[in-house]
Scaffold this motif. Structure first.
Motif, PDB file in Angstrom:
ATOM      1  N   GLU A  57     -25.187   2.451  26.695  1.00 38.07           N
ATOM      2  CA  GLU A  57     -26.406   1.645  26.648  1.00 38.07           C
ATOM      3  C   GLU A  57     -27.606   2.520  26.289  1.00 38.07           C
ATOM      4  OE1 GLU A  57     -26.729  -0.365  30.358  1.00 38.07           O
ATOM      5  OE2 GLU A  57     -25.049  -1.726  29.955  1.00 38.07           O
ATOM      6  N   ALA A  58     -27.630   3.753  26.813  1.00 40.59           N
ATOM      7  CA  ALA A  58     -28.719   4.672  26.484  1.00 40.59           C
ATOM      8  C   ALA A  58     -28.665   5.052  25.005  1.00 40.59           C
ATOM      9  CB  ALA A  58     -28.639   5.918  27.361  1.00 40.59           C
ATOM     10  N   VAL A  59     -27.475   5.248  24.471  1.00 43.98           N
ATOM     11  CA  VAL A  59     -27.326   5.579  23.046  1.00 43.98           C
ATOM     12  C   VAL A  59     -27.731   4.380  22.195  1.00 43.98           C
ATOM     13  CG1 VAL A  59     -25.698   6.243  21.245  1.00 43.98           C
ATOM     14  CG2 VAL A  59     -25.537   7.291  23.502  1.00 43.98           C
ATOM     15  N   ALA A  60     -27.381   3.163  22.628  1.00 45.36           N
ATOM     16  CA  ALA A  60     -27.789   1.961  21.897  1.00 45.36           C
ATOM     17  C   ALA A  60     -29.307   1.843  21.881  1.00 45.36           C
ATOM     18  CB  ALA A  60     -27.165   0.722  22.533  1.00 45.36           C
ATOM     19  N   ALA A  61     -29.944   2.138  23.018  1.00 41.61           N
ATOM     20  CA  ALA A  61     -31.404   2.100  23.073  1.00 41.61           C
ATOM     21  C   ALA A  61     -31.996   3.133  22.120  1.00 41.61           C
ATOM     22  CB  ALA A  61     -31.877   2.363  24.500  1.00 41.61           C
ATOM     23  N   TYR A  62     -31.380   4.302  22.048  1.00 39.69           N
ATOM     24  CA  TYR A  62     -31.807   5.340  21.109  1.00 39.69           C
ATOM     25  C   TYR A  62     -31.688   4.824  19.672  1.00 39.69           C
ATOM     26  CZ  TYR A  62     -31.464   9.774  18.507  1.00 39.69           C
ATOM     27  OH  TYR A  62     -31.634  10.794  17.603  1.00 39.69           O
ATOM     28  N   GLY A  63     -30.579   4.164  19.356  1.00 40.70           N
ATOM     29  CA  GLY A  63     -30.392   3.603  18.024  1.00 40.70           C
ATOM     30  C   GLY A  63     -31.421   2.541  17.695  1.00 40.70           C
ATOM     31  N   PHE A  64     -31.740   1.676  18.673  1.00 40.47           N
ATOM     32  CA  PHE A  64     -32.752   0.647  18.453  1.00 40.47           C
ATOM     33  C   PHE A  64     -34.113   1.277  18.166  1.00 40.47           C
ATOM     34  CE2 PHE A  64     -30.202  -2.874  20.332  1.00 40.47           C
ATOM     35  CZ  PHE A  64     -30.504  -3.838  19.399  1.00 40.47           C
ATOM     36  N   GLU A  65     -34.434   2.349  18.871  1.00 42.92           N
ATOM     37  CA  GLU A  65     -35.721   3.005  18.639  1.00 42.92           C
ATOM     38  C   GLU A  65     -35.799   3.539  17.214  1.00 42.92           C
ATOM     39  OE1 GLU A  65     -38.385   3.064  20.238  1.00 42.92           O
ATOM     40  OE2 GLU A  65     -37.793   2.342  22.222  1.00 42.92           O
ATOM     41  N   ARG A  66     -34.700   4.125  16.729  1.00 40.93           N
ATOM     42  CA  ARG A  66     -34.695   4.620  15.348  1.00 40.93           C
ATOM     43  C   ARG A  66     -34.856   3.441  14.372  1.00 40.93           C
ATOM     44  NH1 ARG A  66     -34.257   7.809  18.631  1.00 40.93           N
ATOM     45  NH2 ARG A  66     -36.487   7.511  18.435  1.00 40.93           N
ATOM     46  N   TYR A  67     -34.214   2.321  14.700  1.00 40.73           N
ATOM     47  CA  TYR A  67     -34.310   1.124  13.859  1.00 40.73           C
ATOM     48  C   TYR A  67     -35.750   0.611  13.821  1.00 40.73           C
ATOM     49  CZ  TYR A  67     -33.997  -3.921  12.928  1.00 40.73           C
ATOM     50  OH  TYR A  67     -34.205  -5.184  12.456  1.00 40.73           O
ATOM     51  N   LEU A  68     -36.405   0.585  14.979  1.00 41.39           N
ATOM     52  CA  LEU A  68     -37.776   0.097  15.026  1.00 41.39           C
ATOM     53  C   LEU A  68     -38.720   1.017  14.264  1.00 41.39           C
ATOM     54  CD1 LEU A  68     -38.219  -1.223  18.673  1.00 41.39           C
ATOM     55  CD2 LEU A  68     -37.810  -2.511  16.583  1.00 41.39           C
ATOM     56  N   GLU A  69     -38.418   2.300  14.238  1.00 41.48           N
ATOM     57  CA  GLU A  69     -39.253   3.234  13.478  1.00 41.48           C
ATOM     58  C   GLU A  69     -39.296   2.840  12.005  1.00 41.48           C
ATOM     59  OE1 GLU A  69     -37.803   7.146  14.178  1.00 41.48           O
ATOM     60  OE2 GLU A  69     -38.544   7.241  16.228  1.00 41.48           O
ATOM     61  N   LYS A  71     -38.947  -0.164  10.822  1.00 40.24           N
ATOM     62  CA  LYS A  71     -39.707  -1.405  10.681  1.00 40.24           C
ATOM     63  C   LYS A  71     -41.200  -1.147  10.826  1.00 40.24           C
ATOM     64  CE  LYS A  71     -38.009  -5.246  12.375  1.00 40.24           C
ATOM     65  NZ  LYS A  71     -37.493  -5.941  11.192  1.00 40.24           N
ATOM     66  N   ARG A  72     -41.581  -0.296  11.786  1.00 43.64           N
ATOM     67  CA  ARG A  72     -43.002  -0.029  12.014  1.00 43.64           C
ATOM     68  C   ARG A  72     -43.614   0.756  10.866  1.00 43.64           C
ATOM     69  NH1 ARG A  72     -41.177   1.834  17.789  1.00 43.64           N
ATOM     70  NH2 ARG A  72     -41.374  -0.092  19.003  1.00 43.64           N
ATOM     71  N   ALA A  73     -42.796   1.531  10.172  1.00 46.49           N
ATOM     72  CA  ALA A  73     -43.313   2.360   9.083  1.00 46.49           C
ATOM     73  C   ALA A  73     -43.631   1.546   7.838  1.00 46.49           C
ATOM     74  CB  ALA A  73     -42.303   3.451   8.726  1.00 46.49           C
ATOM     75  N   ARG A  86     -38.436  -9.112   3.661  1.00 47.97           N
ATOM     76  CA  ARG A  86     -38.422  -7.653   3.758  1.00 47.97           C
ATOM     77  C   ARG A  86     -37.788  -7.210   5.081  1.00 47.97           C
ATOM     78  NH1 ARG A  86     -44.392  -5.727   1.470  1.00 47.97           N
ATOM     79  NH2 ARG A  86     -44.263  -6.792  -0.545  1.00 47.97           N
ATOM     80  N   GLY A  87     -38.119  -7.927   6.163  1.00 51.23           N
ATOM     81  CA  GLY A  87     -37.536  -7.584   7.452  1.00 51.23           C
ATOM     82  C   GLY A  87     -36.028  -7.755   7.454  1.00 51.23           C
ATOM     83  N   TRP A  88     -35.546  -8.826   6.833  1.00 51.60           N
ATOM     84  CA  TRP A  88     -34.101  -9.047   6.711  1.00 51.60           C
ATOM     85  C   TRP A  88     -33.451  -7.882   5.967  1.00 51.60           C
ATOM     86  CZ3 TRP A  88     -30.814 -13.524   7.604  1.00 51.60           C
ATOM     87  CH2 TRP A  88     -29.544 -13.426   7.021  1.00 51.60           C
ATOM     88  N   ASP A  89     -34.032  -7.512   4.826  1.00 51.37           N
ATOM     89  CA  ASP A  89     -33.447  -6.451   4.010  1.00 51.37           C
ATOM     90  C   ASP A  89     -33.436  -5.114   4.753  1.00 51.37           C
ATOM     91  OD1 ASP A  89     -33.000  -8.255   1.985  1.00 51.37           O
ATOM     92  OD2 ASP A  89     -34.783  -7.700   0.836  1.00 51.37           O
ATOM     93  N   ARG A  90     -34.507  -4.827   5.501  1.00 52.90           N
ATOM     94  CA  ARG A  90     -34.547  -3.575   6.272  1.00 52.90           C
ATOM     95  C   ARG A  90     -33.483  -3.585   7.352  1.00 52.90           C
ATOM     96  NH1 ARG A  90     -40.301  -4.263   5.770  1.00 52.90           N
ATOM     97  NH2 ARG A  90     -40.352  -5.288   7.815  1.00 52.90           N
ATOM     98  N   HIS A  91     -33.274  -4.748   7.969  1.00 54.43           N
ATOM     99  CA  HIS A  91     -32.271  -4.884   9.020  1.00 54.43           C
ATOM    100  C   HIS A  91     -30.872  -4.595   8.474  1.00 54.43           C
ATOM    101  CE1 HIS A  91     -30.616  -6.755  12.755  1.00 54.43           C
ATOM    102  NE2 HIS A  91     -29.604  -7.009  11.947  1.00 54.43           N
ATOM    103  N   VAL A  92     -30.536  -5.242   7.358  1.00 56.27           N
ATOM    104  CA  VAL A  92     -29.213  -5.054   6.768  1.00 56.27           C
ATOM    105  C   VAL A  92     -29.039  -3.615   6.280  1.00 56.27           C
ATOM    106  CG1 VAL A  92     -27.659  -5.780   4.919  1.00 56.27           C
ATOM    107  CG2 VAL A  92     -29.020  -7.496   6.150  1.00 56.27           C
ATOM    108  N   GLU A  93     -30.075  -3.075   5.660  1.00 56.31           N
ATOM    109  CA  GLU A  93     -29.993  -1.701   5.152  1.00 56.31           C
ATOM    110  C   GLU A  93     -29.745  -0.711   6.287  1.00 56.31           C
ATOM    111  OE1 GLU A  93     -32.615   1.513   2.531  1.00 56.31           O
ATOM    112  OE2 GLU A  93     -33.555  -0.322   3.276  1.00 56.31           O
ATOM    113  N   TYR A  94     -30.431  -0.914   7.417  1.00 59.91           N
ATOM    114  CA  TYR A  94     -30.212  -0.014   8.550  1.00 59.91           C
ATOM    115  C   TYR A  94     -28.758  -0.092   9.013  1.00 59.91           C
ATOM    116  CZ  TYR A  94     -30.481   2.284  13.038  1.00 59.91           C
ATOM    117  OH  TYR A  94     -30.245   3.139  14.083  1.00 59.91           O
ATOM    118  N   GLY A  95     -28.220  -1.296   9.095  1.00 61.12           N
ATOM    119  CA  GLY A  95     -26.839  -1.453   9.539  1.00 61.12           C
ATOM    120  C   GLY A  95     -25.849  -0.774   8.609  1.00 61.12           C
TER     121      GLY A  95
END
Length: 232
Positions: A57-69, A71-73, A86-95
């Motif tokens: 769960e801690a690693v997943a939270a770490y991954g989410f933080e990288r994902y949000l970075e 989006k925020r950028a 754009r948000g959809w495309d960023r989401h899929v690209e991250y995955g």
């Protein structure tokens, strides 16, 4: 001092687990392998994370933080519907660029347990949808739209991650994105009587963002009516 040391150890363990996850997938993240990679004894993992699930769960939270970075950028877009794209495309690209993290984050859900960063991601999506609704371009309530977009985007990304490169449908994401956006939004602000749900949602958003003379009880009653119109 001991707290700083404990924090540093925790970060080192999460970084070690993240490295193992990236290189070998979820099966590589054993407590023994993580302890060895982090240079700590196994009891340290249990003291800091409780068990392997707590570590994941801690690693997943770490991954989410990288994902949000990512989006925020990205700079905001004047058109909220285009911002959804754009948000959809960023989401899929991250995955697709971080498949092991994505599967841990979205493919192994724990009912009722989401990392704080996942809730932040949901709030970011809701914020965009509120802008769409305020512009009179949302066909369904924002929370419903968030459920639909989130489920569709996650499903598409997991499907592409699980596809063999030679058989992957590279147009799947764009096609699904446009179908979902067409089902939840309109091309432009409504101007005709048959767009009553969009008008209702726009007024609902205006009640949130602007001052008005209605009492709290009157506002609640009006919003109940607006939600019923929007759901029609």
């Amino acid at each position: 001092m001991s707290g700083d040391k404990g924090s540093g150890t925790r970060e080192r363990i999460i970084a070690a687990a993240a490295g193992l996850l990236t290189s070998g997938g979820i099966d590589a993240v054993s407590t023994r392998a993580v302890a060895a990679a982090a240079g700590v004894q196994a009891p340290a993992l249990y003291r800091l994370f409780g068990d392997k699930q707590g570590l994941l769960e801690a690693v997943a939270a770490y991954g989410f933080e990288r994902y949000l970075e990512t989006k925020r950028a990205s700079p905001p877009c004047d058109d909220p519907v285009e911002e959804l794209r754009r948000g959809w495309d960023r989401h899929v690209e991250y995955g697709l660029t971080h498949p092991a993290f994505y599967v841990l984050m979205y493919g192994l859900p724990q009912p009722g347990r989401r990392p704080a960063a996942a809730l932040d991601a949901r709030r970011m999506l809701r914020s965009i949808l509120d802008r769409v609704a305020e512009a009179g371009r949302l066909r369904v309530p924002p929370e419903t739209a968030a459920d639909v977009i989130g489920a569709a985007g996650t499903g598409v990304t997991l499907a592409l991650i699980g596809s063999a490169p030679e058989t992957a449908d590279h147009d799947l994401s764009a096609r699904t994105r446009e179908m979902v956006i067409a089902a939840t939004t309109t091309d432009e602000a409504p101007a005709e009587d048959n767009s009553l749900p969009a008008h209702a949602l726009a007024l609902d958003m205006a009640l949130n963002r602007r001052e008005h003379p209605l009492s709290p009880a009157e506002t609640a009653l009006l919003r109940d009516w607006l939600h019923r119109l929007a759901a029609n």
